[in-house]
Design a protein around this motif. Structure first.
Motif, PDB file in Angstrom:
ATOM      1  N   LEU A 158       0.820  -1.206   0.000  1.00 14.39           N
ATOM      2  CA  LEU A 158       0.000   0.000   0.000  1.00 14.39           C
ATOM      3  C   LEU A 158       0.859   1.262   0.000  1.00 14.39           C
ATOM      4  O   LEU A 158       2.024   1.228   0.405  1.00 14.39           O
ATOM      5  N   PRO A 159       0.273   2.390  -0.411  1.00 14.87           N
ATOM      6  CA  PRO A 159       0.972   3.666  -0.219  1.00 14.87           C
ATOM      7  C   PRO A 159       1.207   3.901   1.267  1.00 14.87           C
ATOM      8  O   PRO A 159       0.574   3.270   2.121  1.00 14.87           O
ATOM      9  N   GLU A 160       2.088   4.806   1.600  1.00 10.91           N
ATOM     10  CA  GLU A 160       2.375   5.087   3.007  1.00 10.91           C
ATOM     11  C   GLU A 160       1.115   5.530   3.744  1.00 10.91           C
ATOM     12  O   GLU A 160       0.898   5.180   4.908  1.00 10.91           O
ATOM     13  N   LYS A 161       0.269   6.305   3.058  1.00  2.00           N
ATOM     14  CA  LYS A 161      -1.016   6.733   3.614  1.00  2.00           C
ATOM     15  C   LYS A 161      -2.122   6.085   2.787  1.00  2.00           C
ATOM     16  O   LYS A 161      -2.111   6.164   1.558  1.00  2.00           O
ATOM     17  N   GLY A 192      -4.767  -2.057  16.906  1.00  2.00           N
ATOM     18  CA  GLY A 192      -4.045  -0.953  17.526  1.00  2.00           C
ATOM     19  C   GLY A 192      -2.814  -0.482  16.787  1.00  2.00           C
ATOM     20  O   GLY A 192      -2.116   0.416  17.263  1.00  2.00           O
ATOM     21  N   PHE A 193      -2.526  -1.057  15.602  1.00  4.97           N
ATOM     22  CA  PHE A 193      -1.334  -0.619  14.886  1.00  4.97           C
ATOM     23  C   PHE A 193      -1.657   0.245  13.671  1.00  4.97           C
ATOM     24  O   PHE A 193      -0.774   0.561  12.876  1.00  4.97           O
ATOM     25  N   LEU A 194      -2.913   0.652  13.513  1.00  2.00           N
ATOM     26  CA  LEU A 194      -3.281   1.600  12.466  1.00  2.00           C
ATOM     27  C   LEU A 194      -3.396   2.985  13.092  1.00  2.00           C
ATOM     28  O   LEU A 194      -4.164   3.190  14.034  1.00  2.00           O
ATOM     29  N   LYS A 195      -2.641   3.916  12.584  1.00  2.00           N
ATOM     30  CA  LYS A 195      -2.652   5.280  13.103  1.00  2.00           C
ATOM     31  C   LYS A 195      -3.547   6.153  12.233  1.00  2.00           C
ATOM     32  O   LYS A 195      -3.283   6.352  11.048  1.00  2.00           O
ATOM     33  N   GLU A 196      -4.630   6.654  12.833  1.00  2.00           N
ATOM     34  CA  GLU A 196      -5.537   7.543  12.099  1.00  2.00           C
ATOM     35  C   GLU A 196      -4.889   8.914  11.952  1.00  2.00           C
ATOM     36  O   GLU A 196      -4.406   9.496  12.922  1.00  2.00           O
ATOM     37  N   LEU A 197      -4.870   9.428  10.728  1.00  2.00           N
ATOM     38  CA  LEU A 197      -4.243  10.715  10.451  1.00  2.00           C
ATOM     39  C   LEU A 197      -5.276  11.829  10.407  1.00  2.00           C
ATOM     40  O   LEU A 197      -6.463  11.593  10.163  1.00  2.00           O
ATOM     41  N   ASP A 198      -4.826  13.015  10.607  1.00  7.60           N
ATOM     42  CA  ASP A 198      -5.702  14.181  10.495  1.00  7.60           C
ATOM     43  C   ASP A 198      -5.718  14.649   9.046  1.00  7.60           C
ATOM     44  O   ASP A 198      -5.485  15.816   8.741  1.00  7.60           O
ATOM     45  N   GLU A 199      -5.936  13.692   8.165  1.00  7.90           N
ATOM     46  CA  GLU A 199      -5.945  13.961   6.722  1.00  7.90           C
ATOM     47  C   GLU A 199      -7.018  13.110   6.052  1.00  7.90           C
ATOM     48  O   GLU A 199      -7.407  12.054   6.571  1.00  7.90           O
ATOM     49  N   LYS A 200      -7.463  13.587   4.900  1.00  7.35           N
ATOM     50  CA  LYS A 200      -8.408  12.820   4.089  1.00  7.35           C
ATOM     51  C   LYS A 200      -7.896  12.745   2.652  1.00  7.35           C
ATOM     52  O   LYS A 200      -6.964  13.440   2.268  1.00  7.35           O
ATOM     53  N   GLN A 201      -8.517  11.858   1.898  1.00  6.84           N
ATOM     54  CA  GLN A 201      -8.166  11.734   0.483  1.00  6.84           C
ATOM     55  C   GLN A 201      -8.294  13.077  -0.226  1.00  6.84           C
ATOM     56  O   GLN A 201      -9.136  13.909   0.128  1.00  6.84           O
ATOM     57  N   LYS A 210     -11.023   9.013   5.428  1.00  2.00           N
ATOM     58  CA  LYS A 210      -9.889   9.245   6.313  1.00  2.00           C
ATOM     59  C   LYS A 210      -8.676   8.437   5.849  1.00  2.00           C
ATOM     60  O   LYS A 210      -8.806   7.349   5.284  1.00  2.00           O
ATOM     61  N   LEU A 211      -7.502   8.973   6.122  1.00  2.00           N
ATOM     62  CA  LEU A 211      -6.266   8.286   5.796  1.00  2.00           C
ATOM     63  C   LEU A 211      -5.633   7.709   7.063  1.00  2.00           C
ATOM     64  O   LEU A 211      -5.769   8.265   8.153  1.00  2.00           O
ATOM     65  N   TYR A 212      -4.934   6.589   6.875  1.00  2.00           N
ATOM     66  CA  TYR A 212      -4.276   5.901   7.980  1.00  2.00           C
ATOM     67  C   TYR A 212      -2.834   5.581   7.592  1.00  2.00           C
ATOM     68  O   TYR A 212      -2.473   5.548   6.414  1.00  2.00           O
ATOM     69  N   LYS A 213      -2.019   5.318   8.615  1.00  2.00           N
ATOM     70  CA  LYS A 213      -0.662   4.824   8.410  1.00  2.00           C
ATOM     71  C   LYS A 213      -0.467   3.580   9.269  1.00  2.00           C
ATOM     72  O   LYS A 213      -1.103   3.427  10.310  1.00  2.00           O
ATOM     73  N   PHE A 214       0.415   2.707   8.809  1.00  2.00           N
ATOM     74  CA  PHE A 214       0.765   1.535   9.587  1.00  2.00           C
ATOM     75  C   PHE A 214       1.881   1.901  10.550  1.00  2.00           C
ATOM     76  O   PHE A 214       2.944   2.379  10.135  1.00  2.00           O
TER      77      PHE A 214
END
Length: 231
Positions: A158-161, A192-201, A210-214
């Protein structure tokens, strides 16, 4: 006096299965051969190991010559040694596989005349492959599915986000089955290893998700368990 070794009459080769994920599809990197046998056939990137190189060095060289890809971590996953797998003689092949993000990669292109083209192809629309490469591919994808159950390998594709929809589409593409959206998201977020970001597509015509990071460090700190989503 040591016994004389028998005369060996065989060769070794390397075949590489490189997986990528793009536009909701799991893809594999193929080459179009430019030499006999199987000239003009599609095949996995592969060739013979030279007499003065190690198996690992051969894998790196062959992948670069046939696709232009460098500096890639590959893992051995199987050895194929059927007596008649090659029409010109006994060739034992050591198969490697790797997972890469297609987005951001340079165009794949052979740097040798041994192949005339390299291309990403959907695993659901593969042509008949040269030699026993269809068997090698099937063995590799079964290996990928088994690893998906206990290692976070999906995030290497996957992409980073990414969105949760992208993550689910990837799992479905690898497992080749539909997954329940609610159960999938609930289970993935519970790890618990998915970090929700303060960003959207951005740049989408539909409602942006919403976008997430591993979070790799958090994964290795708190979790070593079954990653297989429920249906």
């Amino acid at each position: 006096m040591e016994p004389l070794l028998p005369k060996f009459d065989s060769a070794f080769s390397i075949d590489c299965v490189i997986f990528g994920f793009e536009a909701g599809e799991l893809k594999v990197l193929l080459i179009e051969r430019n030499e006999d046998p199987f000239k003009d056939w599609w095949a996995l990137p592969g060739n013979l190991v030279e007499a003065d190189e190690s198996i690992e060095d051969a894998a790196t060289r062959i992948l670069y010559e046939l696709t232009g890809l460098r500096d890639m971590h590959m893992e051995q996953f199987h050895t194929f040694g059927a007596v008649k797998r090659h029409p010109l003689g006994r060739v034992i092949t050591v198969a490697y596989y790797a997972l890469i993000r297609i987005i951001g990669q340079k165009e794949v292109k052979p740097v040798t005349k041994y192949a005339k083209n390299a291309a990403w192809r959907s695993v659901n629309d593969l042509p008949k492959l040269a030699y026993d490469h269809s068997e090698i591919f099937e063995t590799s994808i079964q290996k990928l599915r088994r690893r998906l159950a206990y290692q976070p390998i999906a995030f290497e594709l996957l992409p980073e986000k990414f969105t949760l929809t992208q993550l689910q589409l990837l799992y479905e593409a690898i497992l080749n089955k539909k997954l329940d959206k609610r159960n999938f998201r609930k289970k993935m977020l519970s790890y618990g290893f998915l970090k929700e970001l303060d960003e959207k597509q951005k740049g989408v015509s539909y409602r942006a998700a919403k976008l997430y990071k591993f979070d790799r460090r958090k994964y290795f700190k708190i979790f070593q368990n079954d990653l297989t989503p429920d249906n």
